[in-house]
Scaffold this motif. Structure first.
Motif, PDB file in Angstrom:
ATOM      1  N   VAL A 181       0.850  -1.201   0.000  1.00 29.08           N
ATOM      2  CA  VAL A 181       0.000   0.000   0.000  1.00 29.08           C
ATOM      3  C   VAL A 181       0.886   1.251   0.000  1.00 29.08           C
ATOM      4  CG1 VAL A 181      -1.781   1.285   1.258  1.00 29.08           C
ATOM      5  CG2 VAL A 181      -1.846  -1.219   1.227  1.00 29.08           C
ATOM      6  N   ILE A 182       1.897   1.249   0.860  1.00 34.43           N
ATOM      7  CA  ILE A 182       2.824   2.373   0.945  1.00 34.43           C
ATOM      8  C   ILE A 182       3.558   2.549  -0.382  1.00 34.43           C
ATOM      9  CG2 ILE A 182       4.904   3.224   2.107  1.00 34.43           C
ATOM     10  CD1 ILE A 182       3.870   1.678   4.633  1.00 34.43           C
ATOM     11  N   LYS A 183       3.917   1.443  -1.019  1.00 34.30           N
ATOM     12  CA  LYS A 183       4.585   1.518  -2.330  1.00 34.30           C
ATOM     13  C   LYS A 183       3.736   2.248  -3.344  1.00 34.30           C
ATOM     14  CE  LYS A 183       3.921  -1.419  -5.429  1.00 34.30           C
ATOM     15  NZ  LYS A 183       3.739  -2.710  -6.155  1.00 34.30           N
ATOM     16  N   HIS A 184       2.448   1.912  -3.397  1.00 42.36           N
ATOM     17  CA  HIS A 184       1.571   2.573  -4.367  1.00 42.36           C
ATOM     18  C   HIS A 184       1.533   4.076  -4.138  1.00 42.36           C
ATOM     19  CE1 HIS A 184      -0.485  -1.511  -5.013  1.00 42.36           C
ATOM     20  NE2 HIS A 184       0.144  -1.195  -6.123  1.00 42.36           N
ATOM     21  N   ALA A 185       1.502   4.477  -2.873  1.00 41.95           N
ATOM     22  CA  ALA A 185       1.506   5.915  -2.570  1.00 41.95           C
ATOM     23  C   ALA A 185       2.817   6.573  -3.007  1.00 41.95           C
ATOM     24  CB  ALA A 185       1.274   6.122  -1.075  1.00 41.95           C
ATOM     25  N   LEU A 186       3.934   5.932  -2.735  1.00 40.57           N
ATOM     26  CA  LEU A 186       5.235   6.510  -3.077  1.00 40.57           C
ATOM     27  C   LEU A 186       5.392   6.725  -4.582  1.00 40.57           C
ATOM     28  CD1 LEU A 186       7.579   4.543  -0.655  1.00 40.57           C
ATOM     29  CD2 LEU A 186       7.399   7.032  -0.767  1.00 40.57           C
ATOM     30  N   LYS A 322      23.021  -4.683 -17.470  1.00 41.65           N
ATOM     31  CA  LYS A 322      23.055  -3.479 -16.640  1.00 41.65           C
ATOM     32  C   LYS A 322      21.922  -3.551 -15.619  1.00 41.65           C
ATOM     33  CE  LYS A 322      26.363  -1.079 -18.734  1.00 41.65           C
ATOM     34  NZ  LYS A 322      27.582  -0.598 -18.040  1.00 41.65           N
ATOM     35  N   ILE A 323      22.249  -3.297 -14.345  1.00 35.41           N
ATOM     36  CA  ILE A 323      21.235  -3.314 -13.305  1.00 35.41           C
ATOM     37  C   ILE A 323      20.424  -2.030 -13.381  1.00 35.41           C
ATOM     38  CG2 ILE A 323      20.831  -3.312 -10.815  1.00 35.41           C
ATOM     39  CD1 ILE A 323      23.289  -5.065 -10.503  1.00 35.41           C
ATOM     40  N   ARG A 324      19.103  -2.192 -13.466  1.00 37.72           N
ATOM     41  CA  ARG A 324      18.220  -1.035 -13.550  1.00 37.72           C
ATOM     42  C   ARG A 324      17.323  -0.982 -12.319  1.00 37.72           C
ATOM     43  NH1 ARG A 324      15.268  -0.136 -19.071  1.00 37.72           N
ATOM     44  NH2 ARG A 324      14.177  -2.060 -18.483  1.00 37.72           N
ATOM     45  N   PHE A 325      17.173   0.195 -11.768  1.00 38.92           N
ATOM     46  CA  PHE A 325      16.398   0.423 -10.554  1.00 38.92           C
ATOM     47  C   PHE A 325      15.270   1.392 -10.824  1.00 38.92           C
ATOM     48  CE2 PHE A 325      19.110  -1.742  -7.635  1.00 38.92           C
ATOM     49  CZ  PHE A 325      18.481  -1.728  -6.404  1.00 38.92           C
ATOM     50  N   VAL A 326      14.137   1.158 -10.184  1.00 37.14           N
ATOM     51  CA  VAL A 326      13.090   2.166 -10.129  1.00 37.14           C
ATOM     52  C   VAL A 326      13.440   3.116  -8.991  1.00 37.14           C
ATOM     53  CG1 VAL A 326      10.638   2.648  -9.840  1.00 37.14           C
ATOM     54  CG2 VAL A 326      11.369   0.529 -10.974  1.00 37.14           C
ATOM     55  N   LEU A 327      13.645   4.389  -9.345  1.00 35.40           N
ATOM     56  CA  LEU A 327      13.948   5.429  -8.363  1.00 35.40           C
ATOM     57  C   LEU A 327      12.836   6.471  -8.392  1.00 35.40           C
ATOM     58  CD1 LEU A 327      17.776   5.946  -9.086  1.00 35.40           C
ATOM     59  CD2 LEU A 327      16.698   4.366  -7.471  1.00 35.40           C
ATOM     60  N   LEU A 328      12.910   7.443  -7.491  1.00 37.15           N
ATOM     61  CA  LEU A 328      11.944   8.531  -7.461  1.00 37.15           C
ATOM     62  C   LEU A 328      12.647   9.865  -7.659  1.00 37.15           C
ATOM     63  CD1 LEU A 328       9.627   7.616  -4.412  1.00 37.15           C
ATOM     64  CD2 LEU A 328       9.321   7.027  -6.822  1.00 37.15           C
ATOM     65  N   ASN A 329      12.211  10.622  -8.676  1.00 38.44           N
ATOM     66  CA  ASN A 329      12.625  12.025  -8.756  1.00 38.44           C
ATOM     67  C   ASN A 329      11.925  12.819  -7.668  1.00 38.44           C
ATOM     68  OD1 ASN A 329      14.373  11.833 -10.979  1.00 38.44           O
ATOM     69  ND2 ASN A 329      12.669  11.971 -12.426  1.00 38.44           N
ATOM     70  N   ASN A 330      10.705  12.406  -7.377  1.00 35.44           N
ATOM     71  CA  ASN A 330       9.901  12.937  -6.285  1.00 35.44           C
ATOM     72  C   ASN A 330       8.827  11.907  -5.986  1.00 35.44           C
ATOM     73  OD1 ASN A 330       8.860  14.635  -4.328  1.00 35.44           O
ATOM     74  ND2 ASN A 330       8.910  16.451  -5.648  1.00 35.44           N
ATOM     75  N   VAL A 331       8.126  12.050  -4.867  1.00 35.71           N
ATOM     76  CA  VAL A 331       7.009  11.154  -4.606  1.00 35.71           C
ATOM     77  C   VAL A 331       5.994  11.330  -5.734  1.00 35.71           C
ATOM     78  CG1 VAL A 331       5.105  10.613  -3.044  1.00 35.71           C
ATOM     79  CG2 VAL A 331       7.359  11.187  -2.121  1.00 35.71           C
ATOM     80  N   GLY A 332       5.604  10.216  -6.349  1.00 34.71           N
ATOM     81  CA  GLY A 332       4.696  10.269  -7.485  1.00 34.71           C
ATOM     82  C   GLY A 332       5.369  10.473  -8.822  1.00 34.71           C
ATOM     83  N   GLU A 333       6.718  10.513  -8.836  1.00 34.29           N
ATOM     84  CA  GLU A 333       7.467  10.705 -10.075  1.00 34.29           C
ATOM     85  C   GLU A 333       8.565   9.653 -10.200  1.00 34.29           C
ATOM     86  OE1 GLU A 333       8.949  14.667 -10.567  1.00 34.29           O
ATOM     87  OE2 GLU A 333       7.113  15.582  -9.764  1.00 34.29           O
TER      88      GLU A 333
END
Length: 358
Positions: A181-186, A322-333
């Protein structure tokens, strides 16, 4: 009870709320072509706790009881489930019902995806965690070298999410599920994250109506992403925020030793720290860490970096080694980025220091 519609190549309903299970037989009757026979695959612990309700509201021709939790997602159990389908005489108009948590849904969905090259199935999730895995059509079993490495995209015909199942969840399972749930918000909604951080101060005392609101919101977020990218060619990868490092920790620990959501939370904090370094995230990570620790998440892991690195190299998001990561530029981005091994190592030890001072 509320109803949502997921559009992902095909459209199907998600029924969520108290007494949703009562709608199961109506939903089945409305399927076209008509269902010829039904196999119920159910988690052994769920059946032990909810046998009366399940037997009353799910009319099946055959039943097969699966091992509880992540132990269901093995080649051995998959073979047994396929055998149960064959012994039950399922045909191409038959239906499999998955009743259990995320592991049950993944195993049953993969069985449905591969039996006679694909028959229909319905998800009846019984955990908070499964609000994520029951929607979107990802099905899989585990290999000792990597989680979910043998699988298929196969959308369910319906998701029936009865809130009463959640009342028997142990606190640890509640905490594991709430990580998603927290992941979806982030990844999608700063306001939703603010609501979670304000409202949720004790996972043992979750307000039922707020929990249903949060689960519905999470399903809506996932449904919108899956609608745009059913087979994870681009933005669906954002739903894997926290999972690259988290899956590595889960595999290293031995599937089931640490619960999936516990590992995802470790992975999300890792990804947030990495986002500060590689995506210029300005979100207050320390405040977030204090909050998740206050509601019982343990960020510690004894896994050596080199072993986690080898596991991360097997992640499905990687390209050209190449290792690829999901990162956040901002919450919701969210953003998908290639990360160098040296940066991964630095953040591993930074996370370790934060875990040690919890």
């Amino acid at each position: 009870m509320e109803q949502l519609t997921i559009n992902a190549g095909v459209s199907y309903p998600v029924l969520i709320g108290e007494n949703a299970l009562r709608e199961t037989n109506r939903v089945i009757r409305e399927l076209k072509p008509a269902v010829t026979s039904i196999l119920l695959l159910i988690d052994e612990r769920v059946y032990e706790l909810h046998k009366e309700s399940v037997d009353r509201h799910i009319q099946s021709d055959a039943l097969y009881i699966l091992p509880a939790g992540e132990q269901a997602k093995s080649f051995k159990v998959y073979e047994q489930a396929m055998g149960a389908a064959l012994e039950a005489g399922l045909d191409r108009h038959s239906l499999i019902i998955a009743c259990g948590g995320g592991a049950t849904g993944d195993l049953a969905g993969f069985t449905a995806a591969t039996y006679m090259r694909g028959i229909r199935y319905i998800q009846v999730p019984t955990t908070i965690l499964a609000h994520d895995s029951a929607v979107g059509g990802k099905t899989a079993i585990n290999h000792p070298l990597g989680k979910n490495m043998t699988g298929s995209f196969h959308q369910p015909s319906a998701v029936i999410y009865d809130r009463s199942f959640l009342e028997t969840l142990p606190l640890r399972e509640v905490r594991s599920g709430f990580a998603e749930v927290i992941k979806h918000a982030l990844i999608a909604d700063h306001q939703f994250l603010s609501e979670l951080m304000y409202e949720v101060t004790d996972l043992e005392k979750l307000d039922k109506d707020f929990l249903q609101y949060a689960l519905k919101k999470g399903i809506e977020i996932k449904g919108d992403i899956v609608r745009q990218d059913e087979r994870e060619q681009n933005i669906r990868a954002f739903l894997n925020f926290g999972h690259t490092y988290g899956h590595a920790v889960e595999a290293w620990s031995g599937f089931g030793e640490k619960l999936h959501g516990e590992c995802v939370m470790i992975g999300m904090v890792y990804a947030l720290l990495l986002s500060e370094k590689k995506a210029e995230l300005t979100f207050d990570v320390n405040r977030f860490v204090q909050w998740v620790v206050s509601i019982g998440y343990d960020l510690k892991t004894k896994a050596p970096f080199d072993e986690l690195l080898n596991l991360m190299k097997k992640d499905k998001k990687n390209l050209n080694r190449k290792i690829r990561f999901v990162l956040l530029n901002n919450v919701g981005e969210p953003v998908l980025k290639e990360i160098e091994e040296e940066d991964l190592k630095d953040i591993h030890f930074l996370l370790k220091r934060k875990g040690e001072i919890q």
